[in-house]
Design a protein around this motif. Structure first.
Motif, mmCIF file in Angstrom:
data_model
loop_
_atom_site.group_PDB
_atom_site.id
_atom_site.type_symbol
_atom_site.label_atom_id
_atom_site.label_comp_id
_atom_site.label_asym_id
_atom_site.label_seq_id
_atom_site.Cartn_x
_atom_site.Cartn_y
_atom_site.Cartn_z
ATOM 1 N N LYS A 45 -27.390 44.293 34.161
ATOM 2 C CA LYS A 45 -28.202 44.488 32.959
ATOM 3 C C LYS A 45 -27.518 45.474 32.020
ATOM 4 C CE LYS A 45 -31.353 47.412 32.887
ATOM 5 N NZ LYS A 45 -32.384 48.369 33.067
ATOM 6 N N ASP A 46 -27.016 46.588 32.560
ATOM 7 C CA ASP A 46 -26.332 47.586 31.737
ATOM 8 C C ASP A 46 -25.072 47.012 31.093
ATOM 9 O OD1 ASP A 46 -28.279 49.423 32.405
ATOM 10 O OD2 ASP A 46 -27.063 50.396 33.971
ATOM 11 N N ILE A 49 -26.117 44.670 28.231
ATOM 12 C CA ILE A 49 -26.567 45.425 27.054
ATOM 13 C C ILE A 49 -25.385 46.057 26.346
ATOM 14 C CG2 ILE A 49 -27.858 47.479 26.350
ATOM 15 C CD1 ILE A 49 -29.920 46.747 28.513
ATOM 16 N N GLU A 50 -24.466 46.633 27.110
ATOM 17 C CA GLU A 50 -23.286 47.269 26.514
ATOM 18 C C GLU A 50 -22.434 46.259 25.762
ATOM 19 O OE1 GLU A 50 -19.344 49.772 27.896
ATOM 20 O OE2 GLU A 50 -20.941 49.403 29.331
ATOM 21 N N PHE A 53 -24.196 45.293 22.461
ATOM 22 C CA PHE A 53 -24.054 46.321 21.432
ATOM 23 C C PHE A 53 -22.636 46.376 20.897
ATOM 24 C CE2 PHE A 53 -27.905 48.675 23.051
ATOM 25 C CZ PHE A 53 -28.638 48.473 21.893
#
Length: 117
Positions: A45-46, A49-50, A53
């Motif tokens: 998930k991280d 998201i990274e 972005f």
């Protein structure tokens, strides 16, 4: 899906949970597996998201920064080489105008073991 299949799946799941709770080794293994799966899901998930972005906000900024760096480095190298040549020309002009400066520079070059001008 038939209701009988759903009930059989629920009963099988409940039986497996009861076996795991009664056996400490199985409980520890299930806990470790659950923790590892949770950690991997959070990492995925991280990462997602990274990446989102970076693609959305930073890609245009990165392109502009790379373009600025490239143009600055090329202009610096060209100005450096041209200013280096201009600097030597100015030194030779000063030497030709002032004989005392020429003698001083020649003595410095001889001390350093270099050729005279």
């Amino acid at each position: 899906m038939k209701i009988g299949t759903f009930v059989m799946g629920g009963l099988a799941g409940a039986a497996i949970v009861m076996m795991i709770q009664r056996n400490q080794t199985m409980s520890a293994i299930a806990s470790t597996v659950g923790h590892n799966m949770k950690q991997r899901m959070n990492d995925m998930k991280d990462d997602a998201i990274e990446k989102a972005f970076n693609m959305k906000f930073a890609s245009s900024f990165k392109r502009e920064t790379d373009k600025d760096r490239h143009s600055a480095s090329s202009s610096f190298s060209s100005s450096k080489s041209s200013s280096h040549g201009e600097g030597l020309d100015e030194v030779q002009k000063l030497i030709s105008q002032d004989p005392e400066a020429s003698d001083e520079i020649n003595s410095i070059l001889e001390e350093n073991g270099q050729h005279r001008i």
